[in-house]
Scaffold this active site. Structure first.
Site, PDB file in Angstrom:
ATOM      1  N   GLY A 181       2.419   0.913   3.648  1.00  0.00           N
ATOM      2  CA  GLY A 181       1.628  -0.107   2.961  1.00  0.00           C
ATOM      3  C   GLY A 181       0.271  -0.311   3.603  1.00  0.00           C
ATOM      4  O   GLY A 181      -0.760  -0.409   2.915  1.00  0.00           O
ATOM      5  N   ASP A 182       0.242  -0.366   4.930  1.00  0.00           N
ATOM      6  CA  ASP A 182      -1.034  -0.506   5.641  1.00  0.00           C
ATOM      7  C   ASP A 182      -1.925   0.700   5.398  1.00  0.00           C
ATOM      8  O   ASP A 182      -3.133   0.570   5.197  1.00  0.00           O
ATOM      9  CB  ASP A 182      -0.768  -0.639   7.141  1.00  0.00           C
ATOM     10  CG  ASP A 182      -0.120  -1.954   7.517  1.00  0.00           C
ATOM     11  OD1 ASP A 182      -0.784  -2.994   7.399  1.00  0.00           O
ATOM     12  OD2 ASP A 182       1.054  -1.935   7.917  1.00  0.00           O
ATOM     13  N   SER A 183      -1.334   1.891   5.440  1.00  0.00           N
ATOM     14  CA  SER A 183      -2.125   3.110   5.299  1.00  0.00           C
ATOM     15  C   SER A 183      -2.698   3.253   3.895  1.00  0.00           C
ATOM     16  O   SER A 183      -3.848   3.676   3.725  1.00  0.00           O
ATOM     17  CB  SER A 183      -1.273   4.326   5.656  1.00  0.00           C
ATOM     18  OG  SER A 183      -0.841   4.247   7.004  1.00  0.00           O
TER      19      SER A 183
END
Length: 399
Positions: A170-172
């Site tokens: 999700g962060d990436s």
């Protein structure tokens, strides 16, 4: 390659971020020539410096995530530290930040304040829920974005709880949208003559944007996509199978001609010529039968034999790679997906190569992540701070 040959050469990027989403976004910009100045708190810096496997006290992940960056320290709770950062941003093209909405505003470093000093600034803001809406003040990590954005709900097997993908995806994903947004905003500024602007990326929206046909299927048919393990419902066959030697092979034979070639490779001409299996709808109606046959075929053979037969039959397939498989794979090597870097003690180690591949202006791995505050004095000097002032700021805890 000289810095002037890289597509983002001449751009200054200031990073006010920590851990994953913000730093990965600016890492991409740095790999393609942007001068990334990472601002860290003087009392330890980015927590990523101490995450996962440490070598001589520093995370190996840090060395990759912070490559091509300069590190300066600034205490944002100190007025001189805030003044330093504001002056730094005044000369920047892009600011990347992943604080909770409202934090920078309280520090006098919000968009309204910064655009006064720098009307052309592109401010990339990555947060759990975005800069508006009823959830904007809530904390939100990648795991929350993956859950709210729909990814966790469809990941795993139907008889078990949802699972994560194995990385902080999700962060990436949010970082990628942030980099795309920054480049879109830069083009508007430089080609269309537009002003700077805010690029507002919410982690849950970044994940949600990847969810394929989830929304129209639910709206038109009332169909809710559920967890299905390794198969692709409605697209048959595409699955992962276990081999006799305990390995795992992914086979994607959902094209009509490809399915026929798979059946011939499995010595099943009867199924290859079965008119009921000639198209995807017919195959999907007999999904369990087909997967049972492929499971049994793989279970009776070792991985190497299966991959050789499928390659000969031109059936898309792959072993499920571990990182050690990647190290030995000729495709990874030919595409320079591992490059060599040097740790502070002189030890060489492999780091991931650059994505995407640009033919004329490729990116580069460059220097590994720097020591905390390694570039503070140099950057302050560029901004007109004299050595005595710098020493006083350090003594007072501003840097």
């Amino acid at each position: 390659m000289s810095e002037t040959q890289k597509p983002l050469a001449g751009l200054r990027v200031v990073e006010l971020g920590s851990l994953i989403a913000g730093p990965f976004c600016s890492r991409i910009l740095g790999e393609f020539g942007g001068e990334v100045v990472k601002v860290e708190p003087p009392d330890g810096g980015d927590p990523l410096r101490k995450w996962r496997k440490l070598y001589e006290g520093t995370s190996l992940w840090w060395y990759v995530q912070a490559r091509n960056k300069k590190s300066v320290t600034a205490n944002l709770k100190h007025p001189d530290g805030r003044d330093f950062v504001r002056r730094l941003i005044a000369g920047a093209d892009i600011l990347v930040e992943n604080f909770r909405p409202g934090v920078l505003e309280k520090l006098g470093l919000g968009w309204e304040q910064l655009q006064v000093d720098n009307p052309g600034l592109v401010m990339v803001r990555l947060s759990g829920f975005g800069q508006s809406g009823p959830y904007k003040d809530q904390p939100g990590f990648g795991a929350v974005g993956e859950s709210m954005g729909g990814l966790r709900y469809v990941t795993g097997f139907p008889d078990r709880p949802p699972v994560r993908t194995g990385i902080s995806i999700g962060d990436s994903i949010a970082a990628l949208w942030g980099a795309i947004g920054a480049l879109l905003a830069l083009r508007h500024r430089e080609v269309n003559g537009g002003p700077g602007q805010v690029v507002d990326v919410a982690l849950y929206e970044a994940v949600f944007a990847m969810m394929e046909s989830l929304v129209p299927e639910a709206d038109v048919f009332g169909f809710v996509r559920e967890r299905t393990g390794n198969i692709m419902p409605g697209i048959t066959p595409s699955n992962t199978h276990t081999t006799r030697d305990g390995k795992h092979v992914t086979i994607g034979a959902n094209g009509d001609a490809i399915f026929r070639r798979l059946m011939l490779a499995m010595d099943r001409p009867d199924l290859a010529d079965d008119p009921g299996l000639a198209d995807n709808a017919g195959r999907d109606a007999r999904r369990d039968e087909i997967y049972g046959l492929i499971d049994a075929w793989c279970a009776a053979r070792d991985e190497a034999e299966i991959l050789a037969l499928l390659e000969q039959a031109a059936v898309p397939s792959s072993r499920v790679y571990s990182v050690l498989d990647m190290f030995a794979d000729p495709q990874f090597i030919a595409r320079q997906m591992f490059q060599s870097a040097t740790l502070p003690d002189g030890k060489t180690f492999r780091v991931p190569g650059i994505v995407p591949k640009l033919s004329a202006t490729p990116g580069a791995c460059g220097d590994i992540g720097p020591a905390l505050g390694a570039h503070t004095d140099a950057i302050l000097g560029e901004l007109g701070y004299d050595p005595a002032r710098i020493a006083a700021m350090r003594a007072d805890g501003a840097i």
